[in-house]
Design an enzyme around this catalytic site. Sequence first.
Site, PDB file in Angstrom:
ATOM      1  N   ARG A   1       0.833  -1.205   0.000  1.00 39.92           N
ATOM      2  CA  ARG A   1       0.000   0.000   0.000  1.00 39.92           C
ATOM      3  C   ARG A   1       0.870   1.258   0.000  1.00 39.92           C
ATOM      4  O   ARG A   1       0.449   2.311  -0.433  1.00 39.92           O
ATOM      5  CB  ARG A   1      -0.940   0.011   1.209  1.00 39.92           C
ATOM      6  CG  ARG A   1      -0.248  -0.026   2.547  1.00 39.92           C
ATOM      7  CD  ARG A   1      -1.263   0.051   3.661  1.00 39.92           C
ATOM      8  NE  ARG A   1      -0.708  -0.439   4.918  1.00 39.92           N
ATOM      9  CZ  ARG A   1      -1.369  -0.412   6.053  1.00 39.92           C
ATOM     10  NH1 ARG A   1      -2.590   0.058   6.096  1.00 39.92           N
ATOM     11  NH2 ARG A   1      -0.816  -0.886   7.151  1.00 39.92           N
TER      12      ARG A   1
ATOM     13  N   TYR B   1     -10.074 -10.574  15.227  1.00 32.73           N
ATOM     14  CA  TYR B   1      -9.120 -11.191  14.284  1.00 32.73           C
ATOM     15  C   TYR B   1      -9.577 -12.617  13.949  1.00 32.73           C
ATOM     16  O   TYR B   1      -9.598 -13.022  12.784  1.00 32.73           O
ATOM     17  CB  TYR B   1      -7.735 -11.193  14.922  1.00 32.73           C
ATOM     18  CG  TYR B   1      -6.643 -11.789  14.064  1.00 32.73           C
ATOM     19  CD1 TYR B   1      -6.057 -11.052  13.043  1.00 32.73           C
ATOM     20  CD2 TYR B   1      -6.192 -13.088  14.281  1.00 32.73           C
ATOM     21  CE1 TYR B   1      -5.049 -11.599  12.256  1.00 32.73           C
ATOM     22  CE2 TYR B   1      -5.180 -13.633  13.500  1.00 32.73           C
ATOM     23  CZ  TYR B   1      -4.610 -12.890  12.488  1.00 32.73           C
ATOM     24  OH  TYR B   1      -3.604 -13.435  11.712  1.00 32.73           O
TER      25      TYR B   1
ATOM     26  N   SER C   1     -12.572 -12.583  11.691  1.00 32.47           N
ATOM     27  CA  SER C   1     -12.205 -12.230  10.303  1.00 32.47           C
ATOM     28  C   SER C   1     -11.542 -13.409   9.598  1.00 32.47           C
ATOM     29  O   SER C   1     -11.770 -13.650   8.414  1.00 32.47           O
ATOM     30  CB  SER C   1     -11.270 -11.008  10.295  1.00 32.47           C
ATOM     31  OG  SER C   1      -9.964 -11.326  10.734  1.00 32.47           O
TER      32      SER C   1
HETATM   33  P1  NAP Z   1       2.856  -8.145   9.024  1.00 29.29           P
HETATM   34  O1  NAP Z   1       4.311  -8.338   9.165  1.00 29.29           O
HETATM   35  O2  NAP Z   1       2.141  -7.167   9.868  1.00 29.29           O
HETATM   36  O3  NAP Z   1       2.580  -7.820   7.474  1.00 29.29           O
HETATM   37  C1  NAP Z   1       1.301  -7.493   7.020  1.00 29.29           C
HETATM   38  C2  NAP Z   1       1.422  -6.952   5.616  1.00 29.29           C
HETATM   39  O4  NAP Z   1       0.104  -6.572   5.179  1.00 29.29           O
HETATM   40  C3  NAP Z   1       2.289  -5.692   5.549  1.00 29.29           C
HETATM   41  O5  NAP Z   1       3.026  -5.695   4.353  1.00 29.29           O
HETATM   42  C4  NAP Z   1       1.239  -4.578   5.532  1.00 29.29           C
HETATM   43  O6  NAP Z   1       1.699  -3.384   4.900  1.00 29.29           O
HETATM   44  C5  NAP Z   1       0.197  -5.260   4.672  1.00 29.29           C
HETATM   45  N1  NAP Z   1      -1.086  -4.556   4.679  1.00 29.29           N
HETATM   46  C6  NAP Z   1      -1.839  -4.173   5.747  1.00 29.29           C
HETATM   47  N2  NAP Z   1      -2.905  -3.464   5.318  1.00 29.29           N
HETATM   48  C7  NAP Z   1      -2.811  -3.406   3.955  1.00 29.29           C
HETATM   49  C8  NAP Z   1      -3.576  -2.794   2.940  1.00 29.29           C
HETATM   50  N3  NAP Z   1      -4.662  -2.085   3.227  1.00 29.29           N
HETATM   51  N4  NAP Z   1      -3.193  -2.946   1.641  1.00 29.29           N
HETATM   52  C9  NAP Z   1      -2.084  -3.632   1.344  1.00 29.29           C
HETATM   53  N5  NAP Z   1      -1.287  -4.209   2.271  1.00 29.29           N
HETATM   54  C10 NAP Z   1      -1.653  -4.086   3.556  1.00 29.29           C
HETATM   55  O7  NAP Z   1       2.045  -9.507   9.230  1.00 29.29           O
HETATM   56  P2  NAP Z   1       2.445 -11.033   8.917  1.00 29.29           P
HETATM   57  O8  NAP Z   1       2.635 -11.691  10.221  1.00 29.29           O
HETATM   58  O9  NAP Z   1       3.467 -11.119   7.863  1.00 29.29           O
HETATM   59  O10 NAP Z   1       1.049 -11.544   8.376  1.00 29.29           O
HETATM   60  C11 NAP Z   1       0.846 -11.956   7.030  1.00 29.29           C
HETATM   61  C12 NAP Z   1      -0.428 -12.776   6.976  1.00 29.29           C
HETATM   62  O11 NAP Z   1      -0.292 -13.945   7.785  1.00 29.29           O
HETATM   63  C13 NAP Z   1      -1.656 -12.052   7.533  1.00 29.29           C
HETATM   64  O12 NAP Z   1      -2.780 -12.420   6.769  1.00 29.29           O
HETATM   65  C14 NAP Z   1      -1.778 -12.609   8.943  1.00 29.29           C
HETATM   66  O13 NAP Z   1      -3.070 -12.491   9.445  1.00 29.29           O
HETATM   67  C15 NAP Z   1      -1.356 -14.039   8.713  1.00 29.29           C
HETATM   68  N6  NAP Z   1      -0.890 -14.766   9.904  1.00 29.29           N
HETATM   69  C16 NAP Z   1       0.274 -14.414  10.517  1.00 29.29           C
HETATM   70  C17 NAP Z   1       0.715 -15.181  11.605  1.00 29.29           C
HETATM   71  C18 NAP Z   1       2.016 -14.875  12.313  1.00 29.29           C
HETATM   72  O14 NAP Z   1       2.364 -15.610  13.259  1.00 29.29           O
HETATM   73  N7  NAP Z   1       2.758 -13.842  11.904  1.00 29.29           N
HETATM   74  C19 NAP Z   1      -0.034 -16.268  12.063  1.00 29.29           C
HETATM   75  C20 NAP Z   1      -1.207 -16.587  11.423  1.00 29.29           C
HETATM   76  C21 NAP Z   1      -1.617 -15.838  10.321  1.00 29.29           C
HETATM   77  P3  NAP Z   1       2.313  -2.149   5.759  1.00 29.29           P
HETATM   78  O15 NAP Z   1       3.767  -2.448   5.951  1.00 29.29           O
HETATM   79  O16 NAP Z   1       2.067  -0.985   4.864  1.00 29.29           O
HETATM   80  O17 NAP Z   1       1.565  -2.081   7.063  1.00 29.29           O
END
Ligand code: NAP
Length: 283
Positions: free
Chosen positions: A36, A190, A193
Amino acid sequence: MASKVAIVTGSNKGIGFGIVRGLCKRFQGNVYLTSRNEQRGKTAVRKLKEESLHPNYHKLDVTKKESLEVFRDYIQKQYGGIDVLINNAAIAFRKDSTMPAIVQAERTLFVNYFSLLSTCEILFPLLRKGARVINVSSNLGHLSQIPSSTLRNKLKDKNLTVEELSDLMTQYVDATRQGAQLLKWGKSSYAVSKVGVVALTRIQQRMLHDRDIKVNAVHPGYVATDMTAHAGPLTIDEGAQPALYLALDAPDSVRGEYVWSDNTVVDWEASEMPKHVKQNPVE
Ligand code: NAP
């Protein structure tokens, strides 16, 4: 033959970045890192270029219809179709967030469920026959996270439509507004969702079956990212692995499933989620 295209939403950091890195190493085609924020996206692309990888870049804010439409038109014009779409972008409020419950519910459902849905509605017409879609959910997306059996029955109904599911997600937000969500929906926006994302995945698979498109949901594992305050034991490359498996390696028979961090298909409707995973600290 048209060159192949893989797209990862929210991939300037975290698991999405790990997925782009993995795709750049193995996908035979153009890999799109999207973000974004253009500056964060371009910094991420530079990082991968330093590793001699070659992602393409496009700005994409999944919460903005115009941004999605500009991206769709660009991909349509450049390539005419999409082969792999990984819906990874999401947000999470931390467990100790002082933000009012209704703000958390509105924001979380808007980004994680409704914006993922509009991403699909706008980009799905471009999916090529045989394409693969991976919707990133969570262990908290397991149906057992929803306390009400009436709601669970609705969410797992084989005839559930997108409209009915979206209506249920809106009912959750409305219940939160009235402070009446806990008993039926539980305490985590969360989780609601991400349950919505899995229910949506199952509907989308039914809708796209005739075009031989595979749509699956994935739990990436508990990963050290900004979302988890880097508390998870897995690296982003490990967290990327199950999505990469679904995009590149899973047999075509894996369709409409909920796939765990060890690549196994998990029974989403079971009364408990698989035991071997620590809970996320989010919400
Ligand atoms: P993260 O490090 O917070 O990364 C999230 C990414 O999503 C960032 O690049 C963020 O961009 C982007 N994002 C947020 N809002 C957006 C928007 N409106 N348009 C485009 N991009 C947007 O999280 P993560 O842990 O890597 O999570 C990735 C996925 O895995 C998510 O779906 C999360 O729910 C899922 N998940 C993660 C875990 C875990 O343990 N980490 C466990 C289960 C599921 P910005 O940098 O601009 O904010």
